[in-house]
Design a protein around this motif. Sequence first.
Motif, mmCIF file in Angstrom:
data_model
loop_
_atom_site.group_PDB
_atom_site.id
_atom_site.type_symbol
_atom_site.label_atom_id
_atom_site.label_comp_id
_atom_site.label_asym_id
_atom_site.label_seq_id
_atom_site.Cartn_x
_atom_site.Cartn_y
_atom_site.Cartn_z
ATOM 1 N N VAL A 35 0.862 -1.169 0.000
ATOM 2 C CA VAL A 35 0.000 0.000 0.000
ATOM 3 C C VAL A 35 0.902 1.223 0.000
ATOM 4 O O VAL A 35 1.811 1.331 0.819
ATOM 5 C CB VAL A 35 -0.921 0.011 1.238
ATOM 6 C CG1 VAL A 35 -1.733 1.289 1.305
ATOM 7 C CG2 VAL A 35 -1.850 -1.187 1.211
ATOM 8 N N CYS A 36 0.676 2.128 -0.946
ATOM 9 C CA CYS A 36 1.479 3.342 -1.038
ATOM 10 C C CYS A 36 0.607 4.544 -0.676
ATOM 11 O O CYS A 36 -0.550 4.620 -1.085
ATOM 12 C CB CYS A 36 2.038 3.496 -2.441
ATOM 13 S SG CYS A 36 3.116 4.940 -2.589
ATOM 14 N N GLN A 37 1.171 5.459 0.073
ATOM 15 C CA GLN A 37 0.436 6.640 0.505
ATOM 16 C C GLN A 37 1.066 7.926 -0.022
ATOM 17 O O GLN A 37 0.787 9.000 0.500
ATOM 18 C CB GLN A 37 0.357 6.661 2.032
ATOM 19 C CG GLN A 37 -0.380 5.464 2.558
ATOM 20 C CD GLN A 37 -0.132 5.210 4.034
ATOM 21 O OE1 GLN A 37 0.789 5.710 4.629
ATOM 22 N NE2 GLN A 37 -0.986 4.393 4.611
ATOM 23 N N MET B 208 1.266 10.965 -5.420
ATOM 24 C CA MET B 208 0.945 10.503 -6.776
ATOM 25 C C MET B 208 -0.029 9.323 -6.750
ATOM 26 O O MET B 208 -0.960 9.261 -7.546
ATOM 27 C CB MET B 208 2.218 10.139 -7.528
ATOM 28 C CG MET B 208 3.044 11.358 -7.893
ATOM 29 S SD MET B 208 4.507 10.949 -8.847
ATOM 30 C CE MET B 208 3.766 10.459 -10.379
ATOM 31 N N CYS B 209 0.172 8.388 -5.830
ATOM 32 C CA CYS B 209 -0.746 7.248 -5.718
ATOM 33 C C CYS B 209 -2.112 7.697 -5.200
ATOM 34 O O CYS B 209 -3.139 7.164 -5.604
ATOM 35 C CB CYS B 209 -0.152 6.157 -4.826
ATOM 36 S SG CYS B 209 1.170 5.230 -5.643
ATOM 37 N N GLN B 210 -2.132 8.683 -4.318
ATOM 38 C CA GLN B 210 -3.403 9.224 -3.844
ATOM 39 C C GLN B 210 -4.186 9.820 -5.007
ATOM 40 O O GLN B 210 -5.389 9.599 -5.152
ATOM 41 C CB GLN B 210 -3.169 10.298 -2.783
ATOM 42 C CG GLN B 210 -2.697 9.746 -1.462
ATOM 43 C CD GLN B 210 -2.358 10.845 -0.471
ATOM 44 O OE1 GLN B 210 -2.310 12.026 -0.788
ATOM 45 N NE2 GLN B 210 -2.121 10.441 0.780
ATOM 46 N N LYS B 211 -3.521 10.581 -5.860
ATOM 47 C CA LYS B 211 -4.192 11.200 -7.010
ATOM 48 C C LYS B 211 -4.640 10.147 -8.024
ATOM 49 O O LYS B 211 -5.741 10.235 -8.570
ATOM 50 C CB LYS B 211 -3.271 12.209 -7.684
ATOM 51 C CG LYS B 211 -3.071 13.471 -6.863
ATOM 52 C CD LYS B 211 -2.153 14.437 -7.582
ATOM 53 C CE LYS B 211 -1.972 15.715 -6.780
ATOM 54 N NZ LYS B 211 -1.121 16.681 -7.483
ATOM 55 N N ALA B 212 -3.799 9.158 -8.295
ATOM 56 C CA ALA B 212 -4.134 8.125 -9.273
ATOM 57 C C ALA B 212 -5.325 7.282 -8.812
ATOM 58 O O ALA B 212 -6.173 6.900 -9.614
ATOM 59 C CB ALA B 212 -2.927 7.229 -9.530
ATOM 60 N N ALA B 213 -5.399 7.003 -7.514
ATOM 61 C CA ALA B 213 -6.459 6.159 -6.979
ATOM 62 C C ALA B 213 -7.681 6.963 -6.537
ATOM 63 O O ALA B 213 -8.753 6.398 -6.340
ATOM 64 C CB ALA B 213 -5.933 5.344 -5.797
ATOM 65 N N ASN C 46 -7.957 8.348 -3.665
ATOM 66 C CA ASN C 46 -8.151 7.817 -2.317
ATOM 67 C C ASN C 46 -6.983 8.251 -1.443
ATOM 68 O O ASN C 46 -6.067 8.921 -1.895
ATOM 69 C CB ASN C 46 -8.218 6.281 -2.398
ATOM 70 C CG ASN C 46 -8.893 5.661 -1.212
ATOM 71 O OD1 ASN C 46 -9.199 6.318 -0.229
ATOM 72 N ND2 ASN C 46 -9.125 4.359 -1.297
ATOM 73 N N LEU C 47 -6.989 7.846 -0.188
ATOM 74 C CA LEU C 47 -5.899 8.164 0.736
ATOM 75 C C LEU C 47 -4.662 7.311 0.483
ATOM 76 O O LEU C 47 -3.586 7.624 0.960
ATOM 77 C CB LEU C 47 -6.351 7.982 2.182
ATOM 78 C CG LEU C 47 -7.484 8.917 2.624
ATOM 79 C CD1 LEU C 47 -7.949 8.559 4.014
ATOM 80 C CD2 LEU C 47 -7.046 10.354 2.551
ATOM 81 N N PHE C 48 -4.826 6.207 -0.250
ATOM 82 C CA PHE C 48 -3.710 5.306 -0.534
ATOM 83 C C PHE C 48 -3.990 4.562 -1.830
ATOM 84 O O PHE C 48 -5.101 4.573 -2.344
ATOM 85 C CB PHE C 48 -3.497 4.300 0.605
ATOM 86 C CG PHE C 48 -4.693 3.428 0.851
ATOM 87 C CD1 PHE C 48 -4.850 2.237 0.168
ATOM 88 C CD2 PHE C 48 -5.659 3.807 1.765
ATOM 89 C CE1 PHE C 48 -5.956 1.437 0.387
ATOM 90 C CE2 PHE C 48 -6.765 3.011 1.995
ATOM 91 C CZ PHE C 48 -6.920 1.822 1.309
ATOM 92 N N GLY C 49 -2.979 3.914 -2.362
ATOM 93 C CA GLY C 49 -3.129 3.071 -3.536
ATOM 94 C C GLY C 49 -2.601 1.679 -3.229
ATOM 95 O O GLY C 49 -1.473 1.536 -2.784
ATOM 96 N N ALA C 50 -3.417 0.666 -3.433
ATOM 97 C CA ALA C 50 -2.982 -0.717 -3.231
ATOM 98 C C ALA C 50 -2.338 -1.196 -4.527
ATOM 99 O O ALA C 50 -2.910 -1.047 -5.607
ATOM 100 C CB ALA C 50 -4.161 -1.592 -2.859
ATOM 101 N N ARG C 51 -1.155 -1.761 -4.442
ATOM 102 C CA ARG C 51 -0.379 -2.141 -5.622
ATOM 103 C C ARG C 51 0.180 -3.558 -5.482
ATOM 104 O O ARG C 51 0.489 -4.008 -4.385
ATOM 105 C CB ARG C 51 0.812 -1.189 -5.820
ATOM 106 C CG ARG C 51 0.445 0.270 -5.858
ATOM 107 C CD ARG C 51 -0.174 0.627 -7.198
ATOM 108 N NE ARG C 51 -0.411 2.047 -7.290
ATOM 109 C CZ ARG C 51 -1.611 2.601 -7.318
ATOM 110 N NH1 ARG C 51 -2.674 1.850 -7.237
ATOM 111 N NH2 ARG C 51 -1.753 3.904 -7.428
#
Length: 66
Positions: free
Chosen positions: A30-32, A35-40, A42-47
């Motif tokens: 999980v990245c917080q 850039m991951c917030q904007k792409a997802a 959300n508050l985080f991006g699961a990768r």
Amino acid sequence: MTDLQSAKSGGCQCGGVRFRAAALSDNPHVCQCRMCQKAAGNLFGARSGVLVSDLTWTRGQPSKFN
């Protein structure tokens, strides 16, 4: 416990692009970062990674964005 090595499929919400991953890598995370917030959106991006050799596009092709 989930078997991360089994095949997974998915795609975009509109259904224009679909994929199948024969096997996932063993390092999901999980990245917080911002850039991951904007792409997802959300508050985080699961990768989770996948080797190119294990990835098949079953419908459409992804676009490139700079």
